[in-house]
Design a protein around this motif. Structure first.
Motif, PDB file in Angstrom:
ATOM      1  N   PRO A 140       0.818  -1.218   0.000  1.00  0.00           N
ATOM      2  CA  PRO A 140       0.000   0.000   0.000  1.00  0.00           C
ATOM      3  C   PRO A 140       0.855   1.273   0.000  1.00  0.00           C
ATOM      4  N   ILE A 141       0.183   2.386  -0.261  1.00  0.00           N
ATOM      5  CA  ILE A 141       0.874   3.669  -0.303  1.00  0.00           C
ATOM      6  C   ILE A 141       1.610   3.907   1.012  1.00  0.00           C
ATOM      7  N   PRO A 142       2.934   4.151   0.974  1.00  0.00           N
ATOM      8  CA  PRO A 142       3.687   4.387   2.207  1.00  0.00           C
ATOM      9  C   PRO A 142       3.174   5.612   2.976  1.00  0.00           C
ATOM     10  N   ASP A 143       3.304   5.556   4.274  1.00  0.00           N
ATOM     11  CA  ASP A 143       2.821   6.639   5.130  1.00  0.00           C
ATOM     12  C   ASP A 143       3.501   7.966   4.809  1.00  0.00           C
ATOM     13  N   THR A 144       4.791   7.928   4.468  1.00  0.00           N
ATOM     14  CA  THR A 144       5.508   9.162   4.142  1.00  0.00           C
ATOM     15  C   THR A 144       4.883   9.853   2.939  1.00  0.00           C
ATOM     16  N   TRP A 145       4.427   9.091   1.944  1.00  0.00           N
ATOM     17  CA  TRP A 145       3.764   9.682   0.780  1.00  0.00           C
ATOM     18  C   TRP A 145       2.551  10.495   1.224  1.00  0.00           C
TER      19      TRP A 145
ATOM     20  N   PRO B 241      11.700   8.767  -4.924  1.00  0.00           N
ATOM     21  CA  PRO B 241      11.297   7.977  -6.089  1.00  0.00           C
ATOM     22  C   PRO B 241      10.328   8.711  -7.000  1.00  0.00           C
ATOM     23  N   VAL B 242      10.548   8.577  -8.307  1.00  0.00           N
ATOM     24  CA  VAL B 242       9.705   9.264  -9.282  1.00  0.00           C
ATOM     25  C   VAL B 242       8.256   8.819  -9.159  1.00  0.00           C
ATOM     26  N   GLU B 243       8.039   7.594  -8.653  1.00  0.00           N
ATOM     27  CA  GLU B 243       6.671   7.098  -8.482  1.00  0.00           C
ATOM     28  C   GLU B 243       5.884   7.959  -7.492  1.00  0.00           C
ATOM     29  N   PHE B 244       6.570   8.460  -6.471  1.00  0.00           N
ATOM     30  CA  PHE B 244       5.889   9.355  -5.535  1.00  0.00           C
ATOM     31  C   PHE B 244       5.417  10.610  -6.236  1.00  0.00           C
ATOM     32  N   TRP B 245       6.305  11.232  -7.023  1.00  0.00           N
ATOM     33  CA  TRP B 245       5.936  12.459  -7.711  1.00  0.00           C
ATOM     34  C   TRP B 245       4.783  12.215  -8.679  1.00  0.00           C
ATOM     35  N   ALA B 246       4.832  11.104  -9.398  1.00  0.00           N
ATOM     36  CA  ALA B 246       3.760  10.789 -10.349  1.00  0.00           C
ATOM     37  C   ALA B 246       2.423  10.641  -9.649  1.00  0.00           C
ATOM     38  N   TRP B 247       2.440  10.146  -8.425  1.00  0.00           N
ATOM     39  CA  TRP B 247       1.224   9.981  -7.629  1.00  0.00           C
ATOM     40  C   TRP B 247       0.783  11.297  -7.001  1.00  0.00           C
ATOM     41  N   CYS B 248       1.741  12.090  -6.534  1.00  0.00           N
ATOM     42  CA  CYS B 248       1.433  13.270  -5.727  1.00  0.00           C
ATOM     43  C   CYS B 248       1.137  14.524  -6.544  1.00  0.00           C
ATOM     44  N   ILE B 249       1.990  14.847  -7.517  1.00  0.00           N
ATOM     45  CA  ILE B 249       1.871  16.124  -8.211  1.00  0.00           C
ATOM     46  C   ILE B 249       0.506  16.324  -8.858  1.00  0.00           C
ATOM     47  N   PRO B 250      -0.062  15.329  -9.555  1.00  0.00           N
ATOM     48  CA  PRO B 250      -1.395  15.562 -10.133  1.00  0.00           C
ATOM     49  C   PRO B 250      -2.456  15.899  -9.083  1.00  0.00           C
TER      50      PRO B 250
ATOM     51  N   GLN C 283       5.943  14.230 -13.670  1.00  0.00           N
ATOM     52  CA  GLN C 283       5.030  15.366 -13.879  1.00  0.00           C
ATOM     53  C   GLN C 283       5.592  16.703 -13.409  1.00  0.00           C
ATOM     54  N   PHE C 284       6.916  16.820 -13.325  1.00  0.00           N
ATOM     55  CA  PHE C 284       7.503  18.115 -13.003  1.00  0.00           C
ATOM     56  C   PHE C 284       7.352  19.075 -14.185  1.00  0.00           C
ATOM     57  N   ASP C 285       7.165  20.332 -13.853  1.00  0.00           N
ATOM     58  CA  ASP C 285       7.088  21.356 -14.888  1.00  0.00           C
ATOM     59  C   ASP C 285       8.470  21.739 -15.389  1.00  0.00           C
ATOM     60  N   TYR C 286       9.414  21.895 -14.439  1.00  0.00           N
ATOM     61  CA  TYR C 286      10.737  22.395 -14.785  1.00  0.00           C
ATOM     62  C   TYR C 286      11.812  21.669 -13.978  1.00  0.00           C
ATOM     63  N   LEU C 287      12.999  21.545 -14.599  1.00  0.00           N
ATOM     64  CA  LEU C 287      14.142  20.898 -13.971  1.00  0.00           C
ATOM     65  C   LEU C 287      15.336  21.846 -13.985  1.00  0.00           C
ATOM     66  N   TYR C 288      16.172  21.740 -12.972  1.00  0.00           N
ATOM     67  CA  TYR C 288      17.442  22.461 -12.977  1.00  0.00           C
ATOM     68  C   TYR C 288      18.261  22.070 -14.208  1.00  0.00           C
ATOM     69  N   ASP C 289      18.743  23.062 -14.953  1.00  0.00           N
ATOM     70  CA  ASP C 289      19.675  22.774 -16.046  1.00  0.00           C
ATOM     71  C   ASP C 289      21.083  23.113 -15.562  1.00  0.00           C
ATOM     72  N   LYS C 290      21.495  22.367 -14.533  1.00  0.00           N
ATOM     73  CA  LYS C 290      22.800  22.608 -13.940  1.00  0.00           C
ATOM     74  C   LYS C 290      23.865  21.761 -14.623  1.00  0.00           C
ATOM     75  N   VAL C 291      23.660  20.447 -14.612  1.00  0.00           N
ATOM     76  CA  VAL C 291      24.607  19.551 -15.283  1.00  0.00           C
ATOM     77  C   VAL C 291      24.260  19.583 -16.774  1.00  0.00           C
ATOM     78  N   GLY C 292      24.908  20.452 -17.478  1.00  0.00           N
ATOM     79  CA  GLY C 292      24.555  20.710 -18.861  1.00  0.00           C
ATOM     80  C   GLY C 292      24.832  22.157 -19.157  1.00  0.00           C
ATOM     81  N   MET C 293      23.780  22.973 -19.215  1.00  0.00           N
ATOM     82  CA  MET C 293      23.961  24.360 -19.636  1.00  0.00           C
ATOM     83  C   MET C 293      24.791  25.170 -18.641  1.00  0.00           C
TER      84      MET C 293
END
Length: 575
Positions: free
Chosen positions: A241-246, A273-282, A310-320
């Protein structure tokens, strides 16, 4: 070509409140709050916000809002005192959160009414038609986390944990059973404590350190949160089941959205984990127009955190950032910018947050970086105009803050301190005792500010920069194809819509003026639906607006570009 309606060209201004508003000029290393002073919510005033609005900003990221561990004593307010052995610096790290449901008491003029003062600041931000971003720190908490402001019925992190188990998906923390936590060797305590710090069993440290005594270079003041990943057993995932921290973290985000927060900069998002963000952000976005920015440093995970997380924006640190930093330091190769968009972020560029400074990075003007604020000019033009994504400032960048002091816990390393009560001298000259008018700046410093202002205005009004396509012309000018074109120091590209074409030429050389012909290939004219045999007019619209003329598409534009500068030409069909 139809223009997209959604505008991702946000202009974000990061400010650390306790430094942004601090007017104290006399400070001492390792000084206390009473000795060195602090800014407060009230310093994010109508005057300050009007200035940021006039500067072109769309969003304000107020860093360091959530209550964090500190060596100051606020026990009179019912806030338990933190042990100094697990606090970094007299002020403490804004990323060692002590209460997710509260704000820092020292940010309020009346600490007992701190939430009211925060809410008043939110209203001021919105009154200026700006949006507010705060930090969300999901990966770790202060070792002595305790919420005294949580809503009724909310349980603290770890309150129901079974701490005899190293890992359980029902636990909020990871434990080291039968081991006592040990303070790292070399930790300096500027104030005494009558009792040693005690933690038993020891909890894993925030940067994934599963040992009872982390090193002084670890995030030893924090405890790692458990999202259902068993790190010590092959990183096996237990999400059902969904972890309590989520559940706890989702509810915290909803709490702040209800307070009027418009977005979250998510600290070390890739350690969750990206699975948390996919569950939470929407679920959070269902409550309104809320943006999520991920602090992320692994390009191999970029697409996953956008398309799955489902993030809108990411740091472009390692790269640009890393590529531009080399050029600002008079090393590297300008065609490295081509490599970044070709191999890392070209297809997701509107999701990439560009910056040259933030609270983690060294100041451009510091001796540890470029050594001179003006060396950012071509790099900032590329950061702001090459893509459709957002751009971010760190307060003081626009006036050349060099961070040239050793503040205490923060040594003289070219960074503005996160951990100490301190001043930001160059910024104080702009702040000018709360007038926010730059009244104490030199003419050269005002010129730097005006450069950034000009870039911001262009970003806010140019259709091509906000919505346009990108075309790199480096490949038809380098390698001797255009006489005088030094591809190691010059970088050129086009941004275009059906209504506007811009040619942007940047020169990263500190000393060399170049005279060259910047060619535009037939492929571009075909893609833009224009004739490659026609003649076109051009005019410089950025820093040298007297330059204008005409050219044949097959010939390109004759360019004279001074050292450490940029030119932006608007191209139109000849009538």
């Amino acid at each position: 070509m139809s223009v997209e309606k959604h505008n991702d060209k946000l202009l974000i201004y990061e400010l650390t409140i306790r430094l942004f508003g601090n007017k104290q000029s006399q400070v001492k290393p390792w000084g206390s709050l009473s000795e060195n002073g602090t800014g407060t919510f009230s310093d994010v005033s109508d005057t300050a916000l009007k200035n940021l609005k006039n500067f072109g900003m769309t969003h304000v990221w107020t860093m360091g809002v959530l209550e964090h561990a500190t060596m100051e004593d606020f026990s009179a307010l019912g806030i338990p005192k933190d042990h100094p052995a697990v606090v970094k610096g007299r002020a403490g790290s804004p990323y060692a959160i002590k209460d997710y449901y509260d704000v820092n008491p020292f940010l309020a003029q009346d600490p007992s009414r701190r939430m009211e003062e925060f809410e008043a600041m939110v209203k001021r931000v919105h009154a200026q038609k700006l949006k507010l971003i705060i930090d969300f720190v999901p990966n770790h908490v202060a070792r002595q986390y305790h919420s005294d402001a949580k809503p009724a019925g909310v349980l603290d992190f770890g309150e129901t944990d079974v701490n005899t188990q190293a890992f359980s998906p029902a636990n909020n923390f990871y434990y080291l059973p039968n081991e006592e936590f040990a303070i790292p060797e070399g930790v300096h305590l500027p104030i005494e404590s009558p009792h040693p710090y005690f933690e038993y069993p020891a909890r894993a440290t925030g940067n994934d350190v599963f040992q009872a005594q982390p090193s002084i270079n670890d995030w030893y003041e924090t405890s790692k949160l458990n999202y259902g990943v068993d790190y010590q057993n092959g990183r096996s995932c237990h999400f059902d089941p969904i972890p309590d921290t989520w559940l706890k973290m989702r509810d915290i985000l909803l709490y702040w959205v209800a307070k009027g927060v418009d977005g979250f900069r998510c600290d070390m998002a890739e350690m969750v984990p990206v699975e948390f963000w996919a569950w939470c952000i929407p679920q959070i976005k269902a409550k309104g127009d809320v943006i999520f920015i991920a602090e992320i440093y692994n390009p191999l995970r970029y697409h996953n955190y956008i398309h799955v997380g489902q993030f809108d924006y990411l740091y472009d640190k390692v790269g640009m950032y890393d590529t531009l930093r080399e050029l600002m330091e008079d090393r590297g190769h300008a065609s490295g910018i081509t490599r970044v968009w070709q191999h890392e972020s070209g297809d997701i560029e509107k999701h990439m947050l560009r910056f040259l400074e933030n609270h983690d990075e060294q100041r451009i003007a510091s001796e540890f970086f470029a050594g001179k604020a003006e060396y950012a000019i071509p790099a900032w033009v590329v950061s702001a105009t090459q893509g459709r994504g957002p751009v971010m400032y760190y307060f003081g960048q626009e006036v050349g803050e060099p961070a040239a002091e050793a503040e205490g816990f923060q040594t003289n390393d070219g960074r503005t301190t996160l951990f100490d009560w301190w001043r930001v001298p160059q910024w104080q000259k702009w702040m000018n005792e709360g007038k926010f008018d730059g009244g104490l700046l030199s003419p050269e410093e005002k010129k730097l500010y005006d450069f950034y202002l000009t870039v911001n205005k262009l970003c806010r009004k140019s259709e091509a920069i906000q919505y346009g396509e990108f075309f790199d012309v480096q490949y038809v000018n380098g390698g001797g194809q255009s006489a005088g074109y030094d591809e190691s120091k010059l970088y050129s590209y086009l941004r275009y819509t059906e209504n506007q074409i811009l040619l942007i030429v940047t020169n990263f050389s500190r000393t060399q003026t170049y005279q060259t012909q910047v060619r535009i290939p037939e492929l571009f004219w075909n893609m833009a639906g224009l004739s490659s045999q026609a003649s076109y007019a051009y005019k410089e619209i950025f820093l040298n607006k007297k330059v204008k003329g005409s050219f044949q598409a097959t010939d390109g534009i004759a360019v004279q570009i001074p050292a450490n500068s940029a030119l932006i030409f608007e191209i139109t069909p000849q009538t």
